[in-house]
Design a protein around this motif. Structure first.
Motif, short mmCIF file in Angstrom:
data_model
loop_
_atom_site.label_atom_id
_atom_site.label_comp_id
_atom_site.label_asym_id
_atom_site.label_seq_id
_atom_site.Cartn_x
_atom_site.Cartn_y
_atom_site.Cartn_z
N GLU A 47 87.25 -38.90 -77.55
CA GLU A 47 88.29 -38.29 -78.37
C GLU A 47 89.55 -39.14 -78.32
O GLU A 47 89.80 -39.84 -77.34
CB GLU A 47 88.58 -36.86 -77.90
CG GLU A 47 89.02 -36.78 -76.45
CD GLU A 47 87.86 -36.60 -75.49
OE1 GLU A 47 86.70 -36.78 -75.90
OE2 GLU A 47 88.14 -36.27 -74.33
N VAL A 48 90.33 -39.04 -79.40
CA VAL A 48 91.59 -39.77 -79.49
C VAL A 48 92.75 -38.80 -79.70
O VAL A 48 93.72 -38.81 -78.96
CB VAL A 48 91.55 -40.79 -80.64
CG1 VAL A 48 92.91 -41.48 -80.80
CG2 VAL A 48 90.45 -41.82 -80.41
N SER A 49 92.61 -37.95 -80.72
CA SER A 49 93.71 -37.06 -81.07
C SER A 49 93.19 -35.95 -81.96
O SER A 49 92.12 -36.09 -82.57
CB SER A 49 94.81 -37.85 -81.80
OG SER A 49 95.91 -37.02 -82.13
N CYS A 50 93.94 -34.86 -82.04
CA CYS A 50 93.56 -33.78 -82.94
C CYS A 50 94.80 -33.06 -83.44
O CYS A 50 95.88 -33.15 -82.82
CB CYS A 50 92.60 -32.79 -82.27
SG CYS A 50 93.23 -32.02 -80.79
N ILE A 51 94.63 -32.34 -84.54
CA ILE A 51 95.74 -31.64 -85.17
C ILE A 51 95.24 -30.32 -85.73
O ILE A 51 94.13 -30.27 -86.28
CB ILE A 51 96.39 -32.53 -86.26
CG1 ILE A 51 97.69 -31.93 -86.77
CG2 ILE A 51 95.41 -32.81 -87.40
CD1 ILE A 51 98.51 -32.93 -87.60
N ASN A 52 96.04 -29.28 -85.61
CA ASN A 52 95.57 -27.99 -86.11
C ASN A 52 95.77 -27.90 -87.62
O ASN A 52 96.24 -28.85 -88.25
CB ASN A 52 96.27 -26.84 -85.38
CG ASN A 52 97.70 -26.61 -85.82
OD1 ASN A 52 98.36 -27.53 -86.33
ND2 ASN A 52 98.18 -25.41 -85.64
N ASN A 53 95.40 -26.76 -88.20
CA ASN A 53 95.37 -26.69 -89.67
C ASN A 53 96.76 -26.77 -90.28
O ASN A 53 96.92 -27.30 -91.38
CB ASN A 53 94.64 -25.44 -90.14
CG ASN A 53 95.34 -24.14 -89.74
OD1 ASN A 53 96.19 -24.13 -88.87
ND2 ASN A 53 94.93 -23.05 -90.35
N SER A 54 97.77 -26.28 -89.60
CA SER A 54 99.13 -26.32 -90.16
C SER A 54 99.81 -27.64 -89.91
O SER A 54 100.86 -27.93 -90.51
CB SER A 54 99.98 -25.19 -89.56
OG SER A 54 100.25 -25.46 -88.19
N GLY A 55 99.28 -28.43 -89.01
CA GLY A 55 99.92 -29.69 -88.65
C GLY A 55 100.97 -29.57 -87.59
O GLY A 55 101.61 -30.55 -87.22
#
Length: 123
Positions: A47-55
């Motif tokens: 994994e590197v990074s993640c973001i939720n639906n709203s940002g």
């Protein structure tokens, strides 16, 4: 079912920058969290990074903190990964994937993988 398409990879010198894009289409793409992953030759995908639906919520692995920035444009259903100060160890195929938003920071919940984009950092 979602479709994810990555682009923006290439060859860059150490210290350089690239911006990867992940275009998400299909069933209501904006409700999903999006994550970036990478796989170097002979190594497991990480994994590197993640973001939720709203940002508004993001997460990074330690090795990229301060160098990479994830963001998303909800209007265009595109998630970006801005990569600065690239290092040879960042060389890998980069993939994006989607997860139910409530599991945005659970990297094991991601699926619907894109085809990947190659990033090579070399002088």
């Amino acid at each position: 079912q979602l479709q994810l398409v990555e682009s923006g990879g290439g060859l860059v010198q150490p210290g350089g920058s690239l911006r990867l894009s992940c275009v998400v289409s299909g069933s209501v793409p904006h409700i999903y969290a999006i994550g970036w992953f990478r796989q170097a030759p002979g190594k497991k995908r990480e994994e590197v990074s993640c973001i939720n639906n709203s940002g508004k919520k993001t997460k990074y692995v330690e090795s990229v903190k301060g160098r990479f920035t994830i963001s998303r444009d909800i209007a265009s259903d595109t998630v970006y990964l801005q990569m600065n100060n690239l290092k040879p160890e960042d060389t890998a195929v980069y993939y994006c994937a989607a997860a139910p938003n409530e599991y945005y920071d659970d990297y094991g919940s991601y699926g619907d993988w894109g085809q990947g984009t190659q990033v090579t950092v070399s002088s």
